[in-house]
Design an enzyme around this catalytic site. Structure first.
Site: not given
Length: 445
Positions: A98, A238, A240, A242
């Site tokens: 992340s 960010d 990833d 999400d």
């Protein structure tokens, strides 16, 4: 007590326990055992250079446990949740850390229903991992991933467009910051279809530049780009993707609290805000609660972590929830937080309202808030350390109804987070420094 899983999967420096080869392989075997022989697992990753070898090692463990692996390649975390559910996979796995630096990596797991695993299931998987490690057998020779199925990315983009029908940039100019992460593989194509001008930044990953002075960890970067380009809005993700943060038309950073306010008011006006309630976390500002109250909306607080927000949403029947950090949950549209979906939802509110993002949230007046991160060598329960307890009690006694004290350990890093909110900025900073000092003296590195 969980030893491997934090608030969002397993996370560590790549190559070091619990992301060493033996443990990663054991995770694969354990997952295959948990989901049953013959299970099918879809896997994706972000752009870190450690991603491919971790994925190969994990795939070797999954195969040894009797599972079959499908490969979505570099793709966002919420895309894997969507694809697992759509195609009926037993589970979805994402190799990502992340917002963490490039040297870190992690393993995030979704059930076949597209939801993150409950704590009880993670504990059961941990027990199985320990059993596999005790057996001591690792077979990674010749481990390989199947070919990337390139159609998955197109499916995910179409899902996003279908989730917000008629979405348009209305010929506006926007800036998107892809954090040199997973959004780089999706966001440029997605936004290019929305009838406007798109300035794409930080979409050239090299394996080591993910989150480096860009992305949701540094929203001031996209805010500055909005000013440079004379854009209407900025979006930043960010590693990833999400979660998402924003910049308004004047180059002001807009966090998850403000996004929840704009979306909640829009949903409330259209009769889509179930129970007139929003679920936030202990980190959301008291100013958000006050703004909701003025709009006839109540706010519940969940522990930090989007899966805990979702748990409380399911209990309360809420149709909107999220975190100040930019994880926003729209359960009618997706099973998990999705930065790209959040960006489209905000665009849609702006499009239909005829207002700018800044105008939609102009009355949000935040209490002064500070968050101090203290690096710790261990996560000993803070309520067992008298010096720390005394400083927290002193802050709570002074602030009472004029502020809040939230002290917690990060679920993904070796950090204690000290958050103080108060009407008095002087008192806020004084107590934050005092508590952080006490933690540092007892547990600091």
């Amino acid at each position: 007590m969980r030893k491997l899983f934090g608030t969002d999967g397993i996370r560590a420096v790549a190559g070091e326990a619990p992301l060493d080869e033996r443990t990663i392989y054991a995770v694969g075997v354990a997952l295959a055992t948990k989901f049953g022989e013959g299970s099918t697992i879809i896997m994706g990753m972000d752009t870190r250079e450690s991603g491919p070898w971790i994925a190969r090692t994990l795939a070797a463990g999954l195969s040894a446990g009797g599972a079959t692996v499908a490969n979505a390649g570099v793709i966002t975390t919420p895309a894997i949740a969507f694809l697992a559910r759509k195609h009926g996979y037993s589970a979805g796995v994402v190799i990502s850390a992340s917002h963490n630096p490039w040297r870190d990596n992690g393993i995030k797991i979704f059930g076949g229903d597209g939801y993150k695993l409950p704590d009880a299931v993670e504990l059961a998987i941990e027990a199985e991992i320990e059993s596999v490690l005790a057996a001591g057998t690792v077979h990674t020779e010749g481990a390989a991933l199947p070919e990337v199925n390139e159609s998955y990315r197109a499916e995910y983009i179409q899902f996003l467009l279908n989730a917000v029908p008629g979405i348009s940039l209305d010929n506006r100019k926007v800036v998107i910051d892809c954090a040199n992460g997973a959004a780089s593989s999706v966001a440029p194509q997605l936004f290019a279809s929305l009838r406007g001008t798109v300035e794409v930044t930080h979409a050239s990953p090299d394996g080591r530049n993910i989150n480096e002075q860009c992305g949701a960890l540094h929203p001031e970067i996209v805010a500055a780009e909005v000013k440079v380009h004379g854009a209407s809005m900025g979006f930043t993700f960010d590693g990833d993707a999400d979660r998402a943060l924003f910049a308004d038309e004047r180059g002001n950073v807009v966090n998850g609290d403000a996004v929840m306010l704009a979306c909640a008011r829009d949903m409330h006006a259209r009769g889509e805000l179930a129970g007139d309630v929003v679920v936030a976390t202990t980190m959301s500002n008291m100013g958000l609660e006050a703004a909701f109250k003025r709009s006839g909306i109540s706010m519940l607080r969940a522990p930090v972590g989007d899966k805990y927000v979702l748990e409380q949403m399911r209990e309360s029947g809420a149709s909107l929830g999220g975190e100040q950090s930019g994880h926003i949950l729209f359960p009618a549209r997706a099973t998990t937080g999705d930065g790209l979906l959040t960006a489209l939802m905000v665009l849609d509110v702006v499009h239909r309202s005829g207002k700018t993002l800044g105008e939609l949230i102009a009355d949000l007046k935040n209490f002064p808030q500070v968050i101090l991160n203290v690096k710790v060598r261990e996560k000993r329960p803070l309520d067992t350390i008298p010096a720390v307890v005394a400083t927290i009690q002193a802050a709570e006694d002074e602030l009472r109804d004029t502020g809040r004290v939230v002290i917690r350990y990060s679920g993904t890093e070796a950090l204690a987070r000290v958050m103080i909110e108060a009407e008095s900025e002087e008192a806020m900073r004084r107590h934050a420094e005092t508590i952080a000092g006490a933690i540092r003296a007892e547990l600091g590195i």
